[in-house]
Scaffold this motif. Sequence first.
Motif, mmCIF file in Angstrom:
data_model
loop_
_atom_site.group_PDB
_atom_site.id
_atom_site.type_symbol
_atom_site.label_atom_id
_atom_site.label_comp_id
_atom_site.label_asym_id
_atom_site.label_seq_id
_atom_site.Cartn_x
_atom_site.Cartn_y
_atom_site.Cartn_z
ATOM 1 N N MET A 82 0.414 -1.108 0.397
ATOM 2 C CA MET A 82 0.094 -0.117 0.160
ATOM 3 C C MET A 82 0.896 1.109 0.281
ATOM 4 S SD MET A 82 -2.873 1.478 2.763
ATOM 5 C CE MET A 82 -1.814 1.521 4.031
ATOM 6 N N LEU A 83 1.622 1.044 0.420
ATOM 7 C CA LEU A 83 2.544 2.922 0.453
ATOM 8 C C LEU A 83 2.685 3.030 -0.491
ATOM 9 C CD1 LEU A 83 5.003 2.214 2.969
ATOM 10 C CD2 LEU A 83 3.409 3.398 3.849
ATOM 11 N N HIS A 84 3.566 2.216 -1.980
ATOM 12 C CA HIS A 84 3.636 3.064 -2.733
ATOM 13 C C HIS A 84 2.078 4.317 -3.365
ATOM 14 C CE1 HIS A 84 2.463 -0.912 -4.705
ATOM 15 N NE2 HIS A 84 2.429 -0.351 -5.507
ATOM 16 N N HIS A 85 1.291 3.878 -2.646
ATOM 17 C CA HIS A 85 -0.045 4.357 -3.058
ATOM 18 C C HIS A 85 -0.183 5.535 -2.335
ATOM 19 C CE1 HIS A 85 -0.978 0.979 -5.823
ATOM 20 N NE2 HIS A 85 -1.309 0.147 -5.061
ATOM 21 N N LEU A 86 -0.094 5.585 -1.745
ATOM 22 C CA LEU A 86 0.118 6.699 -0.797
ATOM 23 C C LEU A 86 0.455 8.142 -0.986
ATOM 24 C CD1 LEU A 86 0.044 4.818 2.497
ATOM 25 C CD2 LEU A 86 -1.807 5.819 1.300
ATOM 26 N N ALA A 87 -0.074 9.538 -0.797
ATOM 27 C CA ALA A 87 0.544 10.654 -1.016
ATOM 28 C C ALA A 87 0.728 10.727 -0.292
ATOM 29 C CB ALA A 87 -0.265 11.505 -0.879
ATOM 30 N N ASP A 88 0.973 10.763 1.431
ATOM 31 C CA ASP A 88 1.762 10.730 2.535
ATOM 32 C C ASP A 88 2.302 9.617 3.675
ATOM 33 O OD1 ASP A 88 3.115 11.670 4.642
ATOM 34 O OD2 ASP A 88 1.517 13.250 5.048
ATOM 35 N N PRO A 89 3.329 8.323 2.367
ATOM 36 C CA PRO A 89 3.312 7.364 3.545
ATOM 37 C C PRO A 89 4.113 7.506 5.073
ATOM 38 C CG PRO A 89 5.085 7.979 2.315
ATOM 39 C CD PRO A 89 3.769 8.980 1.681
ATOM 40 N N SER A 90 4.413 8.859 5.534
ATOM 41 C CA SER A 90 4.910 8.883 6.270
ATOM 42 C C SER A 90 4.226 9.770 7.596
ATOM 43 C CB SER A 90 5.765 9.918 6.478
ATOM 44 O OG SER A 90 5.286 11.292 6.017
ATOM 45 N N ALA A 91 2.818 10.116 7.243
ATOM 46 C CA ALA A 91 1.482 10.370 7.412
ATOM 47 C C ALA A 91 0.816 8.971 7.881
ATOM 48 C CB ALA A 91 0.239 10.670 7.219
ATOM 49 N N ALA A 92 0.885 8.202 6.714
ATOM 50 C CA ALA A 92 0.469 6.708 7.525
ATOM 51 C C ALA A 92 1.324 5.829 8.051
ATOM 52 C CB ALA A 92 0.431 5.928 5.628
ATOM 53 N N LEU A 93 2.362 5.746 8.311
ATOM 54 C CA LEU A 93 3.469 5.010 9.116
ATOM 55 C C LEU A 93 3.047 5.402 10.251
ATOM 56 C CD1 LEU A 93 6.455 4.339 6.431
ATOM 57 C CD2 LEU A 93 4.632 2.923 7.656
ATOM 58 N N GLY A 94 2.725 7.178 10.524
ATOM 59 C CA GLY A 94 2.448 7.955 11.966
ATOM 60 C C GLY A 94 1.476 6.931 12.588
ATOM 61 N N GLU A 95 -0.083 6.614 11.788
ATOM 62 C CA GLU A 95 -1.228 6.343 12.160
ATOM 63 C C GLU A 95 -1.094 4.771 12.979
ATOM 64 O OE1 GLU A 95 -5.275 8.497 12.382
ATOM 65 O OE2 GLU A 95 -2.767 9.517 13.349
ATOM 66 N N MET A 96 0.114 4.099 11.907
ATOM 67 C CA MET A 96 -0.113 2.914 12.308
ATOM 68 C C MET A 96 0.479 2.707 13.705
ATOM 69 S SD MET A 96 0.974 1.030 8.754
ATOM 70 C CE MET A 96 0.903 2.200 7.228
ATOM 71 N N VAL A 97 1.542 3.337 13.695
ATOM 72 C CA VAL A 97 2.342 3.156 14.730
ATOM 73 C C VAL A 97 1.360 3.368 15.976
ATOM 74 C CG1 VAL A 97 4.550 3.945 15.941
ATOM 75 C CG2 VAL A 97 4.626 3.511 14.061
#
Length: 150
Positions: free
Chosen positions: A49-64
């Motif tokens: 999924m990461l390569h589909h996201l505009a802001d992968p850092s935001a998604a990783l922050g949410e997962m954490v």
Amino acid sequence: VDLSANMLALAQAEACRQGADDRIVFETADAEALPYPEGDFDMVICHAMLHHLADPSAALGEMVRVLRPGGRLLVKDIARPPAWAIPLYVALLGGAVGYNREEKAIYEESLRAAYTPGEIRELVRGFPFMPGARVRSCFVIHFTIEYEKN
């Protein structure tokens, strides 16, 4: 979770086929703004999924954020090969799994949008909220991010 109703329907169908549909809840949600409380999950898995996201850092922050202390995060995604190798990947790997012309085009777009393991290492290195996260190359065409929350 996924924003795509089609992906959720495919996941639900596979869960039914595997006899696991009574143990899994599928929800429409944005990975960059998860609708769950802090520390709600023992494990978060993110696949391709990461390569589909505009802001992968935001998604990783949410997962954490939604992981409880001691919880684990596993991210697996495709790794971008050198530009010269992309047509070979599409022809060989896309052909091996039986992709049609449209699916091969989507696969090629994904490969071009993907991160290299080095780019992901740099991204993760800049996250103070993921101390000790490990980025590993796996199966030549993938990488993983593995993290245990303190």
